[in-house]
Design a protein around this motif. Sequence first.
Motif, mmCIF file in Angstrom:
data_model
loop_
_atom_site.group_PDB
_atom_site.id
_atom_site.type_symbol
_atom_site.label_atom_id
_atom_site.label_comp_id
_atom_site.label_asym_id
_atom_site.label_seq_id
_atom_site.Cartn_x
_atom_site.Cartn_y
_atom_site.Cartn_z
ATOM 1 N N CYS A 1 4.732 16.673 -13.396
ATOM 2 C CA CYS A 1 4.223 16.456 -12.031
ATOM 3 C C CYS A 1 5.066 17.205 -11.016
ATOM 4 O O CYS A 1 5.391 16.665 -9.941
ATOM 5 C CB CYS A 1 4.185 14.960 -11.701
ATOM 6 S SG CYS A 1 5.786 14.130 -11.821
ATOM 7 N N GLY A 2 5.400 18.441 -11.340
ATOM 8 C CA GLY A 2 6.332 19.198 -10.521
ATOM 9 C C GLY A 2 5.871 19.482 -9.108
ATOM 10 O O GLY A 2 6.697 19.709 -8.220
ATOM 11 N N ALA A 3 4.581 19.463 -8.864
ATOM 12 C CA ALA A 3 4.078 19.831 -7.538
ATOM 13 C C ALA A 3 4.233 18.714 -6.513
ATOM 14 O O ALA A 3 4.310 18.971 -5.316
ATOM 15 C CB ALA A 3 2.609 20.235 -7.631
ATOM 16 N N LYS A 4 4.257 17.481 -6.973
ATOM 17 C CA LYS A 4 4.254 16.385 -6.002
ATOM 18 C C LYS A 4 5.674 15.997 -5.601
ATOM 19 O O LYS A 4 6.644 16.652 -5.974
ATOM 20 C CB LYS A 4 3.478 15.195 -6.536
ATOM 21 C CG LYS A 4 4.109 14.391 -7.649
ATOM 22 C CD LYS A 4 3.140 13.278 -8.040
ATOM 23 C CE LYS A 4 3.730 12.346 -9.082
ATOM 24 N NZ LYS A 4 2.761 11.323 -9.493
ATOM 25 N N ALA B 1 0.798 -1.222 0.000
ATOM 26 C CA ALA B 1 0.000 0.000 0.000
ATOM 27 C C ALA B 1 0.833 1.276 0.000
ATOM 28 O O ALA B 1 1.882 1.351 0.640
ATOM 29 C CB ALA B 1 -0.925 0.023 1.223
ATOM 30 N N TYR B 2 0.313 2.246 -0.729
ATOM 31 C CA TYR B 2 0.721 3.650 -0.741
ATOM 32 C C TYR B 2 2.098 3.873 -1.369
ATOM 33 O O TYR B 2 3.114 3.365 -0.915
ATOM 34 C CB TYR B 2 0.660 4.247 0.670
ATOM 35 C CG TYR B 2 -0.659 4.024 1.356
ATOM 36 C CD1 TYR B 2 -1.854 4.347 0.707
ATOM 37 C CD2 TYR B 2 -0.734 3.459 2.620
ATOM 38 C CE1 TYR B 2 -3.075 4.140 1.324
ATOM 39 C CE2 TYR B 2 -1.951 3.244 3.252
ATOM 40 C CZ TYR B 2 -3.129 3.582 2.589
ATOM 41 O OH TYR B 2 -4.332 3.353 3.202
ATOM 42 N N THR B 3 2.063 4.655 -2.422
ATOM 43 C CA THR B 3 3.295 5.013 -3.121
ATOM 44 C C THR B 3 4.130 5.965 -2.266
ATOM 45 O O THR B 3 3.648 6.539 -1.283
ATOM 46 C CB THR B 3 2.977 5.709 -4.449
ATOM 47 O OG1 THR B 3 2.361 6.985 -4.170
ATOM 48 C CG2 THR B 3 2.065 4.875 -5.326
ATOM 49 N N ALA B 4 5.367 6.160 -2.689
ATOM 50 C CA ALA B 4 6.236 7.100 -1.979
ATOM 51 C C ALA B 4 5.664 8.510 -2.008
ATOM 52 O O ALA B 4 5.866 9.287 -1.060
ATOM 53 C CB ALA B 4 7.631 7.087 -2.605
ATOM 54 N N VAL B 5 4.951 8.863 -3.072
ATOM 55 C CA VAL B 5 4.306 10.177 -3.149
ATOM 56 C C VAL B 5 3.249 10.307 -2.058
ATOM 57 O O VAL B 5 3.128 11.352 -1.408
ATOM 58 C CB VAL B 5 3.682 10.388 -4.544
ATOM 59 C CG1 VAL B 5 2.841 11.661 -4.576
ATOM 60 C CG2 VAL B 5 4.776 10.454 -5.610
ATOM 61 N N GLU B 6 2.491 9.247 -1.830
ATOM 62 C CA GLU B 6 1.491 9.262 -0.770
ATOM 63 C C GLU B 6 2.152 9.334 0.610
ATOM 64 O O GLU B 6 1.710 10.092 1.482
ATOM 65 C CB GLU B 6 0.599 8.022 -0.889
ATOM 66 C CG GLU B 6 -0.318 8.071 -2.107
ATOM 67 C CD GLU B 6 -0.970 6.730 -2.408
ATOM 68 O OE1 GLU B 6 -2.124 6.534 -1.990
ATOM 69 O OE2 GLU B 6 -0.323 5.885 -3.060
#
Length: 381
Positions: free
Chosen positions: A190-193, A141-146
């Motif tokens: 995707c510069g904001a994440k 579960a959950y990507t590094a971004v998350e």
Amino acid sequence: MAVDADLRAIREKVEAGERLSFEDGLTLEASRDVLEIGALANLVRERKNGDLAFYNVNTHINPTNVCVYTCDFCAFRADLDEPKAYVLYRDQIAERAREASARGATEIHIVGGLHHKLKLDYYCDVIRWIKEVDPEIHVKAYTAVEIEFFAKITRVSREEVLKRLIDAGLGSLPGGGAEIFHPEVREKICGAKASTEAWLDVHRAAHRLGLNSNATMLYGHIDGPVHRIDHLVRLRELQDETGGFQTFIPLAFHPDNSEMSDIVAPSGMMNLKTMAISRLMLDNFPHIKAYWVMLGIKTAQISLSFGADDIDGTVVHEKIYHEAGAETPQEITVAEIRRLIEEAGRTPIERDTLYREIRRDGDRWKAGAKIRTPALAVLDS
């Protein structure tokens, strides 16, 4: 077709088990001899995993599509007030878990949007609700971004977020959110994440805590050869450091319904070439996966001769890539997966998330020992 001198030099390196350089990667990208590149990747694939091809019985859950970020390539996200916006709560998550358990799933794969009104407790609870239904099922579960987003909204470290998720029952991390690491591309799409450094550091922290993880690369949009090889080399360097990555998954870009819908999706030839180059460059990754949802079933099958040794699983309920135009089915059966693998000349092996062989007795399953591949046999000798 005769093999050019540059590829002959790379073949000599591959046959000797030597690491390919950044420049070698660019040479592979520039070559039009896809069959030779595929043959080299197959050599590495069989050296590591013989004729084995892995799959699992899994289910996807995307808890919410509400997301604070507006990545150009994403067709899945929604604003809070959009009609298509949703959040799954306890009863819905539990029902999905019961459905997965009844189907004999060994893994539930969870990724979703970054909902600004949900707290970390919700994301921990999603795992707990699944474990209440079936304590044996593995939650990836959950990507590094998350994870990075949870750390920001909770104002704790990434490691503390991971510890809380582990306490809830987290078993491993998926590889999503990597997209392309090179700033020339990442800042545009995707510069904001989460930054490249944040993505890598989340996985570094996860590996320190004993979690295995996967890694991905989204290709075939505005990326070029330098960006792709840079991405692979950065992953290889982190794997040298931690050894915590299990599988790399090249993800073919799907443009439909996104802000990048004017871009033509990558061709089958590019998909096979990227798969093969990934296998050749990532010499320290045990597995390369052909994710049939994005590649299409036929290309995924052929990929088993272009470096891939894993074809993913039954999937079920996948939303992210289907909303971006994927025309593959929502689910394929175990019988279909095994047939595809056998037609490709490989031996199908059902695995769990940690690459232990699954043994089934009717509706019941049990994870056995770590699957012995040729590479493991060499390490043990």
